[in-house]
Scaffold this motif. Structure first.
Motif, mmCIF file in Angstrom:
data_model
loop_
_atom_site.group_PDB
_atom_site.id
_atom_site.type_symbol
_atom_site.label_atom_id
_atom_site.label_comp_id
_atom_site.label_asym_id
_atom_site.label_seq_id
_atom_site.Cartn_x
_atom_site.Cartn_y
_atom_site.Cartn_z
ATOM 1 N N MET A 255 0.746 -1.174 0.046
ATOM 2 C CA MET A 255 -0.023 -0.097 -0.153
ATOM 3 C C MET A 255 0.816 1.182 -0.075
ATOM 4 S SD MET A 255 -2.826 1.112 2.693
ATOM 5 C CE MET A 255 -3.242 -0.645 2.909
ATOM 6 N N ALA A 256 0.453 2.235 -0.731
ATOM 7 C CA ALA A 256 1.312 3.481 -0.753
ATOM 8 C C ALA A 256 0.860 4.421 0.342
ATOM 9 C CB ALA A 256 1.285 4.153 -2.295
ATOM 10 N N GLU A 257 1.568 4.999 0.921
ATOM 11 C CA GLU A 257 1.549 5.914 1.932
ATOM 12 C C GLU A 257 1.906 7.403 1.462
ATOM 13 O OE1 GLU A 257 -0.013 5.365 4.613
ATOM 14 O OE2 GLU A 257 0.168 3.426 4.848
ATOM 15 N N ASN B 260 6.432 4.654 -3.697
ATOM 16 C CA ASN B 260 5.735 3.247 -3.692
ATOM 17 C C ASN B 260 6.775 2.187 -4.416
ATOM 18 O OD1 ASN B 260 3.543 1.382 -3.258
ATOM 19 N ND2 ASN B 260 3.245 1.628 -5.403
ATOM 20 N N GLU B 261 7.264 2.786 -5.618
ATOM 21 C CA GLU B 261 8.214 1.985 -6.408
ATOM 22 C C GLU B 261 8.580 2.964 -7.381
ATOM 23 O OE1 GLU B 261 4.780 0.389 -9.895
ATOM 24 O OE2 GLU B 261 6.580 -0.728 -9.440
ATOM 25 N N ARG B 262 9.739 2.583 -7.952
ATOM 26 C CA ARG B 262 10.434 3.522 -8.927
ATOM 27 C C ARG B 262 11.028 2.645 -10.285
ATOM 28 N NH1 ARG B 262 12.412 8.597 -9.505
ATOM 29 N NH2 ARG B 262 11.712 8.870 -7.414
ATOM 30 N N VAL B 263 10.507 2.691 -11.349
ATOM 31 C CA VAL B 263 11.020 1.904 -12.387
ATOM 32 C C VAL B 263 12.401 2.100 -12.834
ATOM 33 C CG1 VAL B 263 10.285 1.221 -14.653
ATOM 34 C CG2 VAL B 263 8.721 1.912 -13.232
ATOM 35 N N LEU C 39 -1.130 0.974 -5.238
ATOM 36 C CA LEU C 39 -0.621 0.090 -5.963
ATOM 37 C C LEU C 39 -1.005 -1.382 -5.105
ATOM 38 C CD1 LEU C 39 1.897 1.630 -8.137
ATOM 39 C CD2 LEU C 39 -0.487 1.564 -8.344
ATOM 40 N N ASN C 40 -1.284 -2.530 -5.730
ATOM 41 C CA ASN C 40 -1.069 -3.921 -5.154
ATOM 42 C C ASN C 40 0.311 -4.221 -5.477
ATOM 43 O OD1 ASN C 40 -1.000 -4.628 -7.685
ATOM 44 N ND2 ASN C 40 -3.195 -5.677 -7.719
ATOM 45 N N LEU D 162 -2.969 -0.873 -10.287
ATOM 46 C CA LEU D 162 -3.913 0.277 -9.275
ATOM 47 C C LEU D 162 -5.203 -0.502 -8.748
ATOM 48 C CD1 LEU D 162 -3.878 3.548 -9.035
ATOM 49 C CD2 LEU D 162 -5.723 3.372 -10.956
ATOM 50 N N ARG D 163 -4.991 -0.195 -7.395
ATOM 51 C CA ARG D 163 -6.257 -0.789 -6.622
ATOM 52 C C ARG D 163 -7.010 0.283 -5.928
ATOM 53 N NH1 ARG D 163 -3.375 -4.402 -2.181
ATOM 54 N NH2 ARG D 163 -2.441 -2.375 -1.716
#
Length: 657
Positions: A1-3, A8-11, A226-227, A232-233
């Motif tokens: 879960m993104a706070e 959350n993530e970096r590509v 994001l899950n 996208l959640r």
């Protein structure tokens, strides 16, 4: 879960080939590469250039640089236009008769500029071509180096550089993106319960809307969840005006999950308040993957984040165990109540098949609406259960277990600010009731969303003007009516005025008990009963002359925010000519938004908290903007005030230099 505030993530380049595999939908067909949109941001010009090259490769055209702009001293690039290679026309002298002409004056292009955030932002996009497009081009694309030299890269490397779109998980008042997100991650639509069920084009519509709002709405805020697979959640967003409204009207909030519960096409949840004209006002929106405790908690924490940690005093929802658990965790200090109108709406469905339904319904409503004391409610409920033999009825049993959350007799100490629906016929309507039906697609809703907010804002502005410029007609000689006619907005005054008129249906005010300064009065009122017959009902009113306190057993003040006819009778009986200030809520005043600015005390502002200072200044400035558009004269004064303020702020900077 993104706070909020967390990446959350970096590509990265090394992950891109795996991401390309994820784009396969299982049929071997690659999903569409996300098209350019106004508001996209990139870490560098190289990333922006490579992105457009990759997009061109997918669509089937080639790119060239039409224009570039450089700073005079440093020669640092700060602007560029990239276009289709078929843009423009060759000059006659440059035409090579042996080579086929490829220039067609194609308008396709993107214009971008280095923004204050030191990222490259897309400012203008033209997607249409005036020529046929070729097959997808899988040749290596070129990347512009910082030294203006071009060197070849493999296709995957270029794409790796491309996907650093700053579609920030949090876009706050300063436009600070906390995480970059793969531009195609949100394109994966599925029936999976752990992600949003998006139709083709929905993710792009969400993104386009957020980009547009980020550019045109400086205090716009959104958050994406994001899950584990990067899909996208859940989504939350709130525009600038709604954020300001939270400061004014966020004390009592109705969380409307009608669309999610009823399985609408859009899984929408709305935060709704009530403004000083008794109009519903939007305080935020969310789209949830499912009706789970985890999704609700994420949504509530997202809303708290954008509100700088502020929490409502009272929360009203449908009767739902999942919601109840989530609210207990996210809002531990709030008083959570179930909307009475939702319960009454289900009476025909739940009880309609029983014998003697009409008589049962009448008895049920008398227990709910006509009892003033807990002991009366308990007796009325017991009588209903015994008379109609419904002791084992599952729905009624569960209602009785939850009675402290919905029965008015148990909620008299809870502040509802007009959103209680504690009288027969009162309902809490969905905010988007006229704009959304069960099959409304998401893309259509996003268009209607802005229309709905514009209409609501226009209604509030017109009501503000009318309340300030038109004096209401008085119907009695009561001093209370005259007093509040000068303070309340038109709609709230009409409701209070009805209470003043109904004072004349109260024919007896008698003292029945005294304990020092505290006196209990009994007020008798003629009310309309069954078969349109007048009945006499007794109301106990506590009055403390020393403390200037008056409380009626009907609890109208807590339910609706103004004193009832019974309390007014007691004040009048004791020679009080003006209603005490504590019973004139600022939120109902016609000038409420002029007189009160949420969190506007400079003593409360942390000198290092840039965001809080921004939000408070924005709230103040928005009031000037909203009133400045009323007329040309208002506009001129507002513009002059802004210019004067800016000059004074710059003087501070000059003194410090």
């Amino acid at each position: 879960m993104a706070e909020a505030g967390c990446s959350n993530e970096r590509v990265t380049n090394g992950e891109l080939n795996e991401r390309e595999k994820e784009l396969d939908d299982g049929t071997g067909e690659k999903k569409e590469f996300v098209a350019p949109a106004v508001g996209m941001e990139f870490e560098s010009y190289d990333d922006a250039y490579n992105y457009y090259n990759c997009y061109a490769k997918e669509v089937g055209f080639r790119v060239r640089v039409k224009n570039s702009w450089f700073k005079r001293n440093s020669r640092e690039k700060y602007g560029a236009v990239l276009c289709c290679s078929s843009q423009g026309f060759k000059r006659i002298k440059d035409v090579n008769r042996l080579r086929k002409e490829t220039r067609t004056g194609c308008p396709a292009m993107v214009r971008m500029r280095l923004a204050d955030s030191k990222r490259w932002r897309v400012l203008e996009v033209m997607l249409e071509h005036n020529h046929s497009l070729g097959v997808k081009i899988y040749r290596p694309v070129k990347k512009v180096s910082t030294g203006n030299k071009r060197k070849s890269l493999s296709s995957s490397d270029a794409e790796g550089r491309t996907i650093k779109l700053y579609r920030a998980l949090v876009i706050d008042s300063e436009g600070n993106g906390k995480s970059s997100l793969n531009a195609r991650d949100v394109m994966n639509a599925s029936e999976h319960p752990d992600q949003l069920n998006l139709k083709r084009g929905d993710a792009q519509a969400i993104y386009n809307y957020f980009c547009r709002m980020q550019l045109t709405n400086p205090n716009f805020f959104y958050l994406m969840d994001l899950n584990d697979e990067g899909h996208l959640r859940n989504v939350f967003w709130v525009d600038a005006r709604s954020r300001v409204s939270c400061g004014y009207f966020g004390d009592v909030v109705y969380i409307d999950n009608t669309y999610l519960l009823s399985k609408f096409e859009i899984p929408l949840v709305a935060f709704v308040g009530m403004n000083h004209h008794s109009h519903s006002v939007l305080l935020g929106c969310g789209l949830l993957a499912g009706e789970t405790t985890e999704s609700y908690i994420w949504l509530f924490k997202a809303w708290i984040t954008c509100m700088s940690g502020c929490s409502p005093q009272t929360i009203i929802t449908d009767r739902c165990r999942t919601l109840q658990d989530a609210i207990a965790e996210a809002f531990p200090r709030a008083h959570h109540c179930f909307g009475l109108s939702h319960i009454m709406k289900r009476v025909p469905e739940k009880l309609g098949g029983l014998r003697h339904y009409d008589a049962l319904k009448k008895t049920f409503m008398k227990a709910v609406y006509d009892t003033l004391k807990v002991i009366e409610f308990e007796a009325a409920w017991g009588f209903m259960v015994q008379r109609f033999g419904v002791g084992n009825h599952e729905w009624l049993q569960s209602l009785y277990e939850d009675r402290v959350r919905w029965a008015p007799v148990y909620l008299k100490d809870t502040v509802f600010a007009g959103m209680s629906a504690a009288r027969p016929g009162e309902i809490l309507n969905p905010f988007f009731e006229r704009y959304v039906h069960k099959q409304t697609p998401l893309k259509e809703f996003l268009d209607k969303f802005e229309l709905a907010l514009q209409k609501k804002h226009k209604e509030e502005t017109l009501a503000d003007i009318e309340s300030r410029t038109v004096s209401p007609a008085l119907k009695t000689r009561c001093s209370f009516e005259l007093q509040l006619s000068k303070l309340y907005s038109k709609e709230i005054f009409k409701k209070f005025q009805f209470e003043v008129e109904e004072m004349y249906s109260c024919f007896s005010t008698t003292q029945i008990h005294a304990d020092g300064p505290i006196i209990i009065f009994l007020v008798k009122e003629r009310v309309m009963g069954e078969s349109s017959r007048r009945e006499i009902r007794d109301y106990e009113v506590l009055y403390n002359r020393t403390a200037g306190e008056v409380r009626c057993i009907c609890s109208c003040f807590n339910f609706y925010g103004y004193l009832c006819r019974h309390a007014l009778c007691v004040l009048n009986f004791n020679g009080v000519e003006e209603i005490p200030c504590k019973y004139i809520l600022p939120r109902w005043k016609k000038d409420y938004k002029r007189l009160y600015i949420p969190d506007h005390s400079s003593n409360d502002v942390d000198s290092t908290d840039h965001r809080k200072r921004f939000n408070q200044l924005y709230s103040s400035a928005l009031q000037v903007v909203e009133e400045g558009v009323i007329s040309l004269e208002h506009y001129s004064v507002a513009l002059e005030a802004f210019e004067e303020s800016l000059n004074r702020v710059r003087e501070v900077e000059e003194k410090q230099a």
